[in-house]
Design an enzyme around this catalytic site. Structure first.
Site, PDB file in Angstrom:
ATOM      1  N   THR A  70       0.852  -0.962   0.145  1.00 53.58           N
ATOM      2  CA  THR A  70       0.051  -0.022   0.076  1.00 53.58           C
ATOM      3  C   THR A  70       0.854   1.046   0.182  1.00 53.58           C
ATOM      4  OG1 THR A  70      -0.370  -0.490   2.330  1.00 53.58           O
ATOM      5  CG2 THR A  70      -2.131  -1.052   1.027  1.00 53.58           C
ATOM      6  N   THR A 109      -0.859  -1.939   7.520  1.00 49.67           N
ATOM      7  CA  THR A 109      -0.936  -3.243   7.991  1.00 49.67           C
ATOM      8  C   THR A 109       0.426  -3.792   7.452  1.00 49.67           C
ATOM      9  OG1 THR A 109      -3.221  -3.086   8.111  1.00 49.67           O
ATOM     10  CG2 THR A 109      -2.079  -5.349   8.272  1.00 49.67           C
ATOM     11  N   GLU A 159       7.987   4.277   8.437  1.00 51.11           N
ATOM     12  CA  GLU A 159       7.433   5.506   8.238  1.00 51.11           C
ATOM     13  C   GLU A 159       8.305   6.594   8.386  1.00 51.11           C
ATOM     14  OE1 GLU A 159       2.861   4.894   7.639  1.00 51.11           O
ATOM     15  OE2 GLU A 159       3.520   5.338   9.497  1.00 51.11           O
ATOM     16  N   ASN A 164       2.116  11.425   8.742  1.00 53.40           N
ATOM     17  CA  ASN A 164       0.890  10.880   9.555  1.00 53.40           C
ATOM     18  C   ASN A 164      -0.048  12.051   9.949  1.00 53.40           C
ATOM     19  OD1 ASN A 164       0.926   7.830   9.669  1.00 53.40           O
ATOM     20  ND2 ASN A 164       2.776   8.212  10.666  1.00 53.40           N
ATOM     21  N   SER A 177      -6.063  11.885   5.532  1.00 52.47           N
ATOM     22  CA  SER A 177      -6.603  10.866   4.916  1.00 52.47           C
ATOM     23  C   SER A 177      -7.813  11.096   4.331  1.00 52.47           C
ATOM     24  CB  SER A 177      -6.551   9.569   5.615  1.00 52.47           C
ATOM     25  OG  SER A 177      -7.519  10.016   6.709  1.00 52.47           O
TER      26      SER A 177
END
Lengths: 408, 408
Positions: free
Chosen positions: B156, B193, B280, B403, B408
């Site tokens: 992803t 995930t 990340e 983040n 999102s």
């Protein structure tokens, strides 16, 4: 170090004089700075004391000694060193604390175990005994000062001084409480231990004083987190001089005990929240209310799992109503939870109920709430009656800058 | 989303063909992207399977079903959906998984519980059944493809594709292992995930296969962390087709069992470390070696407390040999520790020994080590024989940007 006040800062409040408490500050020069860094609080003979301390297995000598000293229940003096935490310094650190205790005890003609010492600042450097000796001599002869001077002198990387007050009636007798605190991370061991001190003129039996402080601590200081990193030096001490002249409190059944506890809880809560408001890099203040847990302790652990999640904290920093990250944090908490009973909301609007997104979920009011400075996350586990509220701040670029870009 | 490869990225390795394993990919269009996002692995009849899954209390339907399916020990197919995790979607999410299972089971004429499904991506949006149905139909008829195509299709927000291989002899029979994995946070539930799949042509009894996978998992996948946030969907599956023709392994006493386990451990370890390398915002890879703990489990928990500390991770990001923060993290781990026996080093140089700074500590070699990309922190608790190694990455501005700044 950037000392611009946190955007969440609060002005220092008016604090009452507490009979039996005298404050003095001096400059020991623990760091190369031009400010007071040694605080001395003289307490009236017979003052009761209670304390709660870090649970760290690597606690400082100050904490080790404080844990033992508080057992006997009486205090005549408090010394706070700022700029050097004296943690992880072995026997040399211990000797420095013992020297301070002996010097103050001699001046006051009191037992050494009634002299409490805290230190905050860089780790791994023994507190310099020569600077401590000269500093203590200076502070013993200094003029008395006010609360804000003391609150400032105990600070290190704090961006604003922090205090809180409350009052209660015990029978007909009004009693006062005043507290000061420092901290801007739950802990950053080389710069930002949390140290809090609450003073009251109420007369309270030491054992009962400890019981009340421990209870208040569970719902206040133990419910805040900035970064989940627990200090080697965290300390909260509560001193009760007894000068108000009330009938001494000894049990919860005594008239005024509940009122005094409520005032104590208020002061502890306000002090705890001020630390969150000075959280490193904080731009937003976050309250997390957990209901429907198996019990209160479980609710608190779920709340802290959410409050410590870097993904939740960065989502709030970004104004993102990312309730999936809250689900994740609930799931990892290790506490009883049932995905299909879990509900999550922001600022009074449910985003997910009973394990599913709300069908007609309107993100507009949530987005408006998250654009503000005071954020509330609601989590209902749908299992039982357990509830808790915890507090944290968001995780921002400034946290990284303060802790990574700044080379200690 | 910035898909510049992580500075710690590794090229995709050559992976062997595994007899009994056929790979196919297709585009279901779970997101508005122009790439394959549905992976189908067909497994030879009789293929053994073992699995380890997230311990989250809010796991996805895929995980719930996988936990149950793996009990019977056999697998004929694996479907991986990328772009939608289908987590926290209630009965609608469950129905989508059941539809996929039925569709594949019918095509293969096999029991439904031999069809495994994983999904990764946004949380709280039920997997669209129409897209899944069309995608599965397409992938069932697609040409077979290679490992790198499959590794890419399960990804992803990964910044590079990840695979690992190993081989072992069971008696005279050479057996091959190949694995692929995706993940760039230990978890970011709306995007990252961790899903890992290992395939081998070895013949291994399912119960013993599970025992070996669980053991390898403890020392590999369970020893990595990017941000301490545990997924609702984390899954690792191990498939053994048995096509190599070796005498089936059933216990640790069988010839070749140790060799096979060593190869399995190597593949799992490499896959786990690749996820850390795609952490990340990661700029530095950190290995934390804990020795002298009360036991191995305690050592692992101490290591993870250090690896999850934002203050330790930001210190490494800043090239700061801040061993005081390591002391703090050890102290908060809740494990047996004695401040006065604790020693801490970086890259082979002790900074503190037995609870005190090293007297003639030379920071130059430590600073040189921390300026590099591969960092090693050594912690000796001085208590017992317990040891563990855990892996993480540093905490940087890019983590916050990914983040928080990204809505999102």
């Amino acid at each position: 170090m950037d000392l611009t006040p946190s955007p969440l800062a609060r002005p220092f409040p008016a604090l009452p004089v507490i009979d039996g408490v005298t404050l003095r500050v001096a400059r020991a020069g623990y760091k190369a700075w031009n400010r007071s860094d040694l605080t001395y609080v003289e307490l009236a003979a017979g003052c009761a004391v209670a304390g709660v301390f870090t649970k760290s297995a690597c606690a400082s000598s100050e904490v080790e000694m404080g844990r033992a000293q508080v057992e006997q229940g009486r205090a005549r003096a408090l010394i706070v060193n700022a700029g050097n935490s004296n943690a992880f310094t072995g026997y040399r650190g211990r000797e420095a604390v013992e020297q301070i205790v002996a010097q103050v005890a001699e001046a006051l003609d009191c037992p050494g175990d009634e002299v409490f010492v805290s230190s905050t600042g860089v780790i791994g450097v023994p507190l310099p005994k020569d600077k401590a000796r000269a500093g203590v001599a200076a502070v013993l002869g200094a003029e008395s000062c006010g609360w804000e001077d003391a609150a400032s002198a105990i600070g290190t990387t704090d961006t604003f001084t922090k205090g809180a007050a409350a009052a209660a009636f015990i029978g007909d007798q009004r009693v006062e409480l005043a507290g000061i605190i420092k901290g801007s991370g739950m802990i950053a061991p080389d710069m930002a231990t949390m140290l809090g001190y609450v003073f009251t003129d109420a007369a309270v039996d030491p054992a009962f004083l400890q019981e009340m402080l421990s209870k208040a601590n569970e719902a206040t200081f133990s419910c805040i987190t900035v970064d989940g990193d627990t200090s080697t030096s965290d300390t909260v001490l509560l001193f009760a001089t007894g000068k108000a002249g009330n009938a001494p409190l000894t049990t919860w059944d005594d008239p005024g005990a509940d009122a005094f506890y409520a005032a104590l809880h208020d002061v502890c809560r306000e002090l705890a929240l001020l630390v969150v408001r000075d959280g490193e890099g904080a731009q937003k203040f976050i309250e997390i209310a957990v209901t429907g847990a198996a019990d209160d302790a479980s609710a608190r652990r779920v709340g802290l799992a959410i409050a410590n999640s870097p993904l939740v904290k960065t989502a709030i920093a970004g104004g993102d109503a990312n309730w999936g990250r809250v689900v994740m944090a609930v799931g990892k908490a290790g506490e009883p939870a049932d995905r299909d009973r879990l509900s999550i909301g922001f600022g009074g609007t449910w985003a997910a109920r009973d394990g599913q997104p709300v069908a007609d979920y309107d993100e507009a009011p949530v987005a408006a709430h998250l654009a503000g400075q005071d954020i509330r996350i609601e989590v209902d586990l749908g299992l039982g009656e357990g509830r808790a509220t915890v507090w944290t701040c968001d995780l921002t670029h400034d946290y990284i800058s303060i802790n990574a870009d700044y080379r200690s």
